[in-house]
Enzyme design. Structure first.
Site, short mmCIF file in Angstrom:
data_model
loop_
_atom_site.label_atom_id
_atom_site.label_comp_id
_atom_site.label_asym_id
_atom_site.label_seq_id
_atom_site.Cartn_x
_atom_site.Cartn_y
_atom_site.Cartn_z
N ASP A 150 76.15 32.74 16.98
CA ASP A 150 75.82 31.84 18.10
C ASP A 150 75.24 30.56 17.51
OD1 ASP A 150 75.47 30.94 20.77
OD2 ASP A 150 73.37 31.49 20.68
N SER A 151 75.22 29.51 18.35
CA SER A 151 74.57 28.28 17.92
C SER A 151 73.08 28.50 17.68
CB SER A 151 74.75 27.20 18.99
OG SER A 151 74.13 27.63 20.19
N CYS A 198 78.94 33.17 21.87
CA CYS A 198 78.64 31.81 22.31
C CYS A 198 79.80 31.34 23.17
CB CYS A 198 78.48 30.92 21.08
SG CYS A 198 78.25 29.18 21.46
N GLU A 204 65.66 27.17 23.11
CA GLU A 204 65.54 26.87 21.67
C GLU A 204 64.14 26.33 21.33
OE1 GLU A 204 67.78 27.18 18.91
OE2 GLU A 204 68.83 28.49 20.33
N CYS A 244 76.59 31.33 29.50
CA CYS A 244 76.00 30.85 28.24
C CYS A 244 75.08 31.96 27.77
CB CYS A 244 75.22 29.56 28.45
SG CYS A 244 74.26 29.07 27.00
N HIS A 277 72.56 31.98 26.03
CA HIS A 277 71.12 31.69 26.06
C HIS A 277 70.50 32.04 27.42
CE1 HIS A 277 71.80 29.37 22.40
NE2 HIS A 277 70.51 29.05 22.33
N1 DGL Z 1 74.67 30.12 23.58
C1 DGL Z 1 75.77 29.24 23.59
C2 DGL Z 1 76.71 29.46 24.73
O1 DGL Z 1 76.89 30.60 25.11
C3 DGL Z 1 75.57 27.83 23.15
C4 DGL Z 1 74.55 27.02 23.77
C5 DGL Z 1 74.41 25.69 23.07
O2 DGL Z 1 74.27 25.67 21.86
O3 DGL Z 1 74.42 24.68 23.79
O4 DGL Z 1 77.31 28.56 25.24
#
Ligand code: DGL
Length: 278
Positions: free
Chosen positions: A15-16, A78, A163, A197, A199
């Site tokens: 993931d990011s 992600c 984050e 997402c 996150h």
């Molecule tokens: N967690 C990621 C997603 O599912 C990326 C979020 C990001 O880095 O903006 O999209």
């Protein structure tokens, strides 16, 4: 590159940043016997506002890194990377890198699960600006469930809140409520909202607080875990290349202590991440 040739290795989860932990946690519950290697590109997160080309380049770097660590199967935990990079990597890059390795995303399994969740086919989608603008969910839903209607809303502040470890702060209440109002204001009949997402489950208590009663909230972790279990059953040749020592290691491109402290809270075990450069 020496480990690239190994016959078996951990399942890579990328993931990011921290979001992929919401997927990893559920995958490990469902498939505890496997080894896992998590990679968070925290130094370059968020990806959500970045261009197609940059997300593709960063994701490809991460996939190659995980392959070099011995992973034969990598899950892009992600949505942004799944939306902007997965298809190109699967179709253009894998044949050149190693046609026996696999990269899977999170959008397709999430859409497949909708048929068992919605009652009226009015689907809300929260995602990063990149995921929403890519229309990947709309296209996949149109393909599998042409009778459904999709209403989407980007939440550019939600990933930075996570984050920056502000997910439990008062500021998060403001943005979560504002974005829920904006999505549900588009159609009073939405009965299912995808947290598109990885996150976003880290904001789940606040999302539950402000979501109108009766709307099902779709979290991807359990769905992706079930889908991976099914995939490994259907592909014994890939399953055989996934080592099974019940371990989990964590890599981050940013400060490892910071990563470890938040990750430990989230996965309910001591995490000692290692810093890597992609
Ligand atoms: N967690 C990621 C997603 O599912 C990326 C979020 C990001 O880095 O903006 O999209």
């Amino acid at each position: 590159m020496d480990k690239f040739a190994q016959n078996i290795g951990p399942i890579g989860v990328f993931d990011s940043g921290f979001g992929g932990l919401s997927i990893l946690r559920e995958i490990r519950k469902t498939l505890p016997r496997y080894d896992y290697l998590f990679l968070g590109d925290n130094a370059r997160a968020p990806y959500g506002n970045r261009s197609f080309d940059i997300v593709y380049q960063f994701t490809l770097q991460a996939v190659k890194y995980l392959f070099n660590q011995g992973c034969h199967l990598v899950i892009l935990a992600c949505n942004t990377a799944s939306a902007k990079a997965l298809r190109t990597i699967q179709q253009n890059d894998l044949p050149h890198i190693d046609s026996q390795r696999r990269v899977l995303g999170v959008i397709r399994p999430t859409v497949e699960a909708l048929g068992n969740i919605t009652r009226n086919g009015n689907i809300g989608l929260f995602g990063t600006p990149g995921t929403v603008m890519s229309r990947s969910y709309d296209i996949e839903i149109e393909h599998l469930f042409p009778q459904f209607h999709v209403y989407s809303h980007p939440c550019p502040m939600w990933v930075p809140l996570v984050e920056n470890r502000e997910a439990d702060g008062d500021g998060a209440d403001y943005f979560v409520k504002k974005d829920i109002d904006a999505l549900t204001g588009q159609c009073g009949e939405i009965d299912t909202v995808i947290l598109g997402c990885t996150h976003y489950p880290l904001l789940l208590s606040k999302i539950r607080r402000y979501m109108p009663q009766g709307i099902s909230i779709v979290e991807q972790g359990p769905i992706v875990a079930d889908s991976l279990q099914d995939y490994l059953r259907r592909h014994p040749e890939i399953d055989a290349k996934c080592s099974k020592g019940a371990t989990c290691r964590y890599l981050t491109t940013d400060e490892p202590d910071k990563f470890s402290s938040l990750a430990s809270v989230f996965v309910h075990e001591v995490v000692q991440a290692r810093k890597v450069s992609l």
